[in-house]
Design a protein around this motif. Structure first.
Motif: not given
Ligand code: ATP
Ligand code: MG
Lengths: 424, 350, 265
Positions: B313-333
Motif C-alpha cells: 500500500v505504501l510503495f506500490m499502491p497499484k500493486g504488481i499490475g501497476g508496476i508492470i504497466d509502469r515498466f512497459i510505459a517506461t520502456r516505450r518512453f
C-alpha cells in the motif's frame, strides 16, 4: 520475423518451464533412500503447541542418535495447520505427493483430521492421529487411519459409566437451554437408561442465565438422589453448584457437570462448591502413576511445562507407537518402494497391541478398517476437583475402560454413508 | 541498454502477437490461453502442484470478483469470504441433503450467493469507506458464526461428504480431473471480467469509484452500478464456493472462512493491483504460491503477510499490475526518446 | 422554457443557502449567474442537477417536466450537463475514459452484449471512441488521450471537465467557475471554446463566474444572487449599475465608479 515469433512463444513456455523447474527441485529434495520420512501437521498456534511439536522432533532425533530404526534414520517435518481444515488438507497433500512421506502424523483437531482422512486414503499414506476425538474419523473406515486418542464415542459416556458403576443410578438432572448442555444431559441419562434400566429421578430444563435454580434444587433435595447433574456453561454451572449447597443437598450427593466442568472458569467461579465434581481426559498431570509423573518431570525440565495436558502426553505416546511400528515394518526405502513401504508401515501399525499410554489406557490396533480396530485408546481417566478457586487442585479418581465396539450400535447406516463418501 | 531493447522487443512482440490473434477472431487469445493451460497437470510433476493449481483457480475467481467491487467500483467490502462461505455451504447442502447433482447445486449456490450479495450491497447505498467496511465485516462474520452454531450445517465439526461432480460415469474425483472443471470456469470468469470491465459498465464502475457525485451528474446510475458490482462479485464468490465445496476432500468448516482468510483475499487484490484488470489473477497466483513456499516458516507467516500488505500500500499502491504497466510505459518512453520508434511492425530491422 | 424554478430553496441547518429563487431560462440563452462568495450559486447548480434535495415547496421544471425529486442521473438523462467548481475529474482514469463516462448515456449496448462481444457492441465502442477523440481534438487534449487525468495540469483538467460535460451532448450546460485559476490567455482560450460549442451545438448555457469579464463578454443576461436570494436580473450593463448589486458586492461605503472599475475587472 521468425525470431520474433519465437519470442512470443517464449512467454508462456518460460512460465511453465519455471514452474516445472521449481517442482523438480522440490521433488529432488524429497527423494532419498534409507530415510524414513514422517510429515506432521499439528496445531502449533499456542506456546504449548509449539512445545509438544518440538518434543515430537526431539524424541525422533533421540531415536536417530541411538542408531535409528533398524539402521534407518528418521526425518521429520513439521507444519502448522492452525487447526484449519484447508491448511491441514494442503499440508497432507503436500506430504503425500511432494515430500513423499512414509507416515503422516496429524492432526490435533478433529475438524482437520476428518478431511485429511480422505486425502490420505486416496494417496495411500498411513495416518497416525495424535489428538482428534470425533468418532467419524475412524467410522469412515479407511485402512490407513490409526487413532491414538480416545474417540468421542467413549468419552461421551465416560462420566455416565463411571457414575453408574461407582456411585449409583438414582440421578437428578437439570440442564441449561443451550444445545451443548442439553446434549450432555441427554447422553448421560440415555446411557443410564440403556445400560442400567433406570430413568431420571428428576429432569428439568432451565433458561440459560437463569439466576435462581433453588426451586428445582429444593425439589431435588426432597427426592434424595445419589447424584445430581447440572449440565450448563461455566457460569450457570457454578451458580447451580453453589445453590445446591445453599438449599442443603448434602455433600454425599455426587455433583456432576457437563463438558464445561473442565473449563478453567468453572472451579474459579464455583470456589469450593466444585469439590468432588469430576471430568474425563486421556491423561492428567496429577495422576500419581510413576510413568505419568516421570513424564511430567520430563516436560517440566525440558520444556518448562509443569502441567502437560493430554495433547502433550498423546504426542509422546504417538512417538513410542510409531517407533514400535517402524521397528516391525520391513522397509526397503528405495526410490520406487514408496507404496510398498507405506503399506508395510500401515500393516505394522495394525499389529500394535497392548501399548500402555501415559494416561493409563491401553492402545490396541488391528487389521480391519473399522472403529473397533482403529480407535486405539478406550480408557478415559476421571479427574476430580479437590479444591476450588484460582489455585484449584485435582486428583485422579479412577479410569473406566470400554469395550471396543461400545457406542457403535445403530451406526451402520452412518458408517455406510461415510464409507461411500470416502470413495467419492 | 541491450537489455532494455530486448525487453521492449519482447513487449512489442507479445502485443503484436495478441493483436494478430485478435484479428483472427476476438476469442482467439482465450482459446490460446486455454490450450496453454490445458496440459498443466502433465507439466506439473506431482499431484500436490495440481492441487495448488486447482486452489489457485478458486482463489482467482474469488479475487477477480472482489477486485470488481473493491478495485473497480471502489466499495470497501470486507464480507467477501462470507459470500464464499454461502456459495460453498449452499452447494454442499443441495448435493448432500437434497441429493442434487453438482450441475444443479452449482447454479443454486450461485443464485443464493447473488441474493446474499444484494444484501451486502444495500448498505453501500448509504455508507462509505470504514463504515461500509465495518458493516460488511459484520455481515461476513455473522455468516461464519451462523454456520458455527448450526448443527444442520455441521457446526464446528464441519460439513463432510460432499461428492465429486460427475458427468455420467465420469467423476471429477482426482485433482487432475478436477482441474479440467475448475480451470475452464476460472478462464471463463477472467474472460467475463475482462469483457465487463472494458465495457460501458466497467467504466461506470470506475467513475463511481473515482467520484460518485460526478458520476451521477454524468448520468451514471450510482446505486445501480454499486448493486451490479456487488452482484457480480457475489456471483464469482458463489462459483468459487461451489467449486471449493465439491473439490476433494469435499469438506467444509467455518474456520476456513474467518477474517484471516478475508485478509489473505484482500492481500491478493492489493498486491495484484486494486483496479487493475489483471490484479485479481496476479494476486491470487502469487499469494498462493508464496504462502505455500513460506509454509515451513509458519511462525512468521502472519507477520510476513501483514508487512507485505503495508509495504504494498505504501510503495506500490497499484500493486504488481501497476508496476508492470509502469515498466512497459517506461520502456516505450525510453525507446521513443532515443528515436527508435517502436510501434508494432516498425522494429524488425532494429 | 427550458428551465424554470419556483420558490427554489435549500437550507443547511439555520443557513438559507438558496432562498426562494424563481428562475427562468429560455432555450438557446447564455445566462450569467454571479454573486459574492457563499451567495448560493453552486448550491443552485446542485439543486437543479439533483445532487441536493430541495426544501419542501420548491419546484424545478426542466423542458416541461417536473424534476424536483429526480435523482441526478435522471436529470442528466434529460440533457442537463454541468461542471464542478472543484472539477471532480476522474483522476485515476484516462482522459479518453473521462469523456467516455460523460458519454455514458449515449453508449447503446448492454452488459450482455459486452460479454458476448457482439458486432453491434464492437461497432458502437469504435464509434464512441472515435467521437470522443474528435471532441478531445476540439478541446485540444487529443495528445493526452491515454494519460491519466491526474497527470494533467490544472488548466488541462478544466478543459477535461468541460469536455466531459460536452460528451454528454447536453441541451443545458451549467458551468461552475470554468475560468477559475486560469491565466488570462487561457481564459480567452476557454471563452473561445465555450462560444464555439454554443454555436456548434446550439446549447443553452448557465455560467457561474467570478471573473466578471467572462460573464459580461459572453452572456446576454445576468442573474445576481446574494445570501441565497435573487437580487437582480438583466443585461450585463443593467446589472453593472444596479445599486443592490453594488451593495451586495462591496457594501455601501464605496463610490460608484470605484465599484464599477472593480466589477469590470
Ligand atoms: N453541503 C453543505 N452543507 C452545509 N453548508 C453548505 C453546503 N453547501 C453549501 N453550503 C453553504 O451554503 C452557502 C452557499 O454556498 P455555495 O457553495 O452555494 O456558494 P457559492 O455562491 O457557490 O460560493 P463561491 O463563490 O464561494 O463558490 C455557503 O455559506 C456554504 O457554506
Ligand atoms: Mg460555488
Amino acid at each position: 520475423m521468425n525470431a520474433v515469433r519465437k519470442k512470443e512463444w517464449l512467454c508462456p513456455r518460460n512460465v511453465v518451464a519455471g514452474l516445472a523447474a521449481g517442482a523438480m527441485l522440490a521433488v529432488a529434495g524429497a527423494a532419498s533412500a534409507g530415510v524414513i520420512k514422517i510429515g506432521a501437521s499439528l496445531r502449533m498456534k499456542t506456546e504449548t503447541g509449539e512445545k509438544y511439536g518440538q518434543m515430537v522432533v526431539d524424541e525422533l532425533s533421540a531415536i536417530n542418535a541411538a542408531g535409528g530404526v533398524n539402521g534407518h534414520t528418521i526425518e521429520i517435518k513439521l507444519l502448522n495447520d492452525e487447526c484449519k481444515s484447508d491448511i491441514g488438507v494442503a499440508n497432507a497433500t503436500k506430504y503425500a505427493y511432494q515430500d513423499n512421506v512414509h507416515l503422516f502424523v496429524g492432526s490435533t483437531c478433529s475438524s482437520v483430521s476428518l478431511p485429511i482422512v480422505d486425502v490420505i486414503h486416496k494417496a495411500g499414506v498411513p495416518m497416525l492421529i495424535p489428538h482428534s476425538t470425533n468418532y467419524k474419523i475412524t467410522l469412515k473406515g479407511s485402512p490407513w487411519v490409526f487413532r491414538v486418542p480416545i474417540s468421542s464415542r467413549f468419552s461421551a459416556a465416560a462420566a455416565a459409566k463411571y457414575t453408574a458403576e461407582n456411585i449409583g443410578t438414582k440421578i437428578a438432572y437439570i440442564w441449561a437451554s443451550d444445545a451443548a448442555s442439553q446434549a450432555d444431559a441427554q447422553k448421560f441419562y440415555e446411557y443410564i437408561r440403556n445400560f442400567h434400566g433406570e430413568g431420571p429421578l428428576y429432569a428439568e430444563q432451565f433458561q440459560e442465565g437463569e439466576l435462581d435454580l433453588r426451586p428445582h434444587l429444593l425439589k431435588i433435595k426432597a427426592l434424595q438422589p445419589e447424584a445430581l447433574m447440572i449440565s450448563a456453561q461455566s457460569q450457570d454451572f457454578a451458580r447451580g453448584l453453589v445453590q445446591s449447597y445453599e438449599v442443603g443437598i448434602p455433600p454425599s450427593v455426587k455433583r456432576i457437570g457437563g463438558s464445561a466442568a473442565s473449563n478453567r472458569p468453572a472451579p474459579i467461579l464455583a470456589g469450593d462448591a466444585i469439590k468432588g465434581v469430576f471430568f474425563h481426559a486421556a491423561f492428567s498431570y496429577v495422576d500419581p502413576d510413576p510413568n505419568a509423573q516421570a513424564f511430567v518431570k520430563m516436560t517440566t525440565e525440558r520444556y518448562g511445562v509443569p502441567t502437560p495436558d493430554h495433547d502433550f502426553s498423546q504426542a509422546w505416546d504417538l512417538v513410542q507407537i510409531a517407533k514400535r511400528a517402524l521397528e516391525r515394518a520391513n522397509l526397503t526405502l528405495s526410490d520406487d518402494s514408496l507404496a510398498a513401504d507405506r503399506a508395510a508401515i500401515r500393516d505394522a501399525l495394525a499389529t500394535i497391541q497392548g501399548y500402555k499410554t501415559l494416561g493409563g489406557g491401553v492402545v490396541d490396533f488391528c487389521a480391519d478398517a473399522t472403529p473397533e480396530c482403529r480407535d486405539g485408546n478406550k480408557t478415559p481417566v476421571l479427574i476430580e476437583y479437590t479444591k476450588g478457586g484460582e489455585d484449584y487442585e485435582l486428583r485422579v479418581i479412577g479410569k473406566t475402560t470400554f469395550g471396543a465396539d461400545f457406542g457403535l450400535d445403530g451406526m451402520q447406516e452412518e458408517a455406510a454413508a461415510l464409507r461411500k463418501s470416502l470413495d467419492n | 541498454m541491450a537489455e532494455q531493447a530486448a525487453s521492449l522487443r519482447f513487449i512489442d512482440a507479445t502485443e503484436r502477437g495478441l493483436t494478430r490473434l485478435r484479428a483472427v477472431h476476438p476469442l482467439a487469445p482465450w482459446l490460446v490461453a486455454f490450450l496453454l493451460l490445458a496440459p498443466l497437470p502433465w507439466v506439473l510433476l506431482n499431484t500436490y502442484h495440481v492441487f495448488l493449481a486447482n486452489f489457485i483457480c478458486v482463489m482467482i475467481l474469488l479475487s477477480v470478483g472482489l477486485n470488481i467491487v473493491k478495485g473497480f467500483c471502489g466499495q470497501v467490502t470486507v464480507g467477501h469470504v462470507g459470500l464464499y462461505a454461502i456459495g460453498a455451504y449452499t452447494a454442499a447442502v443441495m448435493s448432500v441433503n437434497f441429493g442434487m447433482t453438482f450441475w444443479m447445486s452449482l447454479p443454486i449456490a450461485v443464485m443464493v450467493t447473488l441474493l446474499a450479495g444484494a444484501v451486502v450491497g444495500i448498505p453501500s447505498f448509504r455508507l462509505e469507506g470504514a463504515y461500509l467496511a465495518l458493516v460488511t465485516l459484520g455481515l461476513g462474520e455473522s455468516v461464519r458464526i451462523f454456520i458455527s452454531a448450526t448443527e444442520y450445517l455441521g457446526a464446528t465439526n464441519g460439513f463432510s461428504g460432499i461428492p465429486a461432480p460427475r458427468i455420467g460415469d465420469f467423476r471429477f474425483d482426482t485433482y487432475q480431473k478436477y482441474y479440467y472443471l475448475v480451470m475452464p470456469v476460472m478462464l471463463l470468469g477472467v474472460f467475463f471480467s475482462f469483457r465487463i470491465l472494458r465495457s460501458r459498465l466497467g467504466r461506470g464502475f470506475m467513475a463511481v469509484r473515482e467520484d460518485p457525485v460526478a458520476a451521477a451528474a454524468a448520468g451514471v446510475n450510482v446505486r445501480g452500478h454499486k448493486m451490479i458490482a456487488f452482484l457480480i462479485s457475489a456471483g464469482y464468490a458463489g462459483f468459487a464456493g461451489a467449486l471449493y465445496a465439491h473439490m476433494i476432500p469435499g469438506y467444509l468448516n467455518p474456520r476456513n472462512f474467518t477474517v484471516i482468510e478475508m485478509v489473505t483475499l484482500l492481500l491478493m487484490v492489493v498486491l495484484g493491483g486494486l483496479g487493475h484488470i489483471w490484479g485479481g489473477v496476479i494476486g491470487a497466483i502469487i499469494v498462493t504460491i508464496v504462502y505455500d513456499i513460506t509454509k515451513d516458516y509458519y511462525h512468521y507467516s502472519l507477520l510476513l503477510f501483514g508487512s507485505v500488505i503495508v509495504l504494498t500500500v505504501l510503495f506500490m499502491p497499484k500493486g504488481i499490475g501497476g508496476i508492470i504497466d509502469r515498466f512497459i510505459a517506461t520502456r516505450r518512453f525510453i525507446a521513443i526518446r532515443e528515436g527508435r520508434a517502436t510501434r508494432p511492425g516498425s522494429d524488425d530491422a532494429a | 422554457m427550458l428551465l424554470r424554478t419556483e420558490n427554489l430553496s435549500k437550507h443547511f441547518g439555520g443557513l438559507r443557502a438558496v432562498d426562494g429563487i424563481d428562475f427562468e431560462l429560455e432555450e438557446g440563452e447564455v445566462r450569467g449567474l454571479i454573486g459574492p462568495n457563499g451567495s448560493g450559486k453552486s448550491t443552485f447548480f446542485n439543486l437543479v442537477s439533483g445532487i441536493y434535495r430541495p426544501d419542501e415547496g420548491s419546484r424545478i421544471r426542466i423542458g416541461g417536466q417536473d424534476t424536483t425529486h429526480f435523482e441526478p442521473h435522471r436529470i442528466a438523462a434529460l440533457g442537463v450537463a454541468r461542471t464542478f467548481q472543484l472539477l471532480r475529474v476522474f483522476s485515476e482514469m484516462t482522459v479518453l475514459e473521462n469523456l467516455l463516462v460523460g458519454h455514458h448515456l449515449h453508449v447503446a449496448y448492454g452488459p450482455v452484449a459486452a460479454v458476448l462481444g457482439t458486432r453491434r457492441m464492437r461497432n458502437e465502442e469504435r464509434r464512441v471512441r472515435e467521437e470522443m477523440m474528435e471532441l478531445l481534438a476540439f478541446i485540444g487534449l487529443a495528445d493526452f488521450a491515454a494519460m491519466l487525468a491526474s497527470e494533467l495540469s490544472v488548466g488541462q483538467r478544466r478543459l477535461l471537465a468541460l469536455g466531459r460535460a460536452m460528451a454528454m451532448r447536453p441541451r443545458l450546460l451549467m458551468l461552475d467557475e470554468p475560468a477559475a485559476g486560469l491565466s488570462p490567455v487561457n481564459v480567452d482560450n476557454l471563452l473561445r471554446i465555450i462560444v464555439g460549442l454554443k454555436e456548434r451545438y446550439g446549447l443553452t448555457v448557465i455560467i457561474v463566474e467570478h471573473i466578471l469579464r467572462v460573464v459580461m463578454d459572453t452572456c446576454e443576461k445576468v442573474t445576481v444572487l446574494d445570501h441565497g436570494q435573487k437580487i437582480a436580473e438583466g443585461t450585463p450593463d443593467e446589472v453593472k449599475t444596479d445599486h443592490a448589486v453594488i451593495e451586495a458586492y462591496l457594501g455601501r461605503e464605496m463610490e460608484d465608479d470605484e465599484v464599477r472599475r472593480v466589477l469590470q475587472g
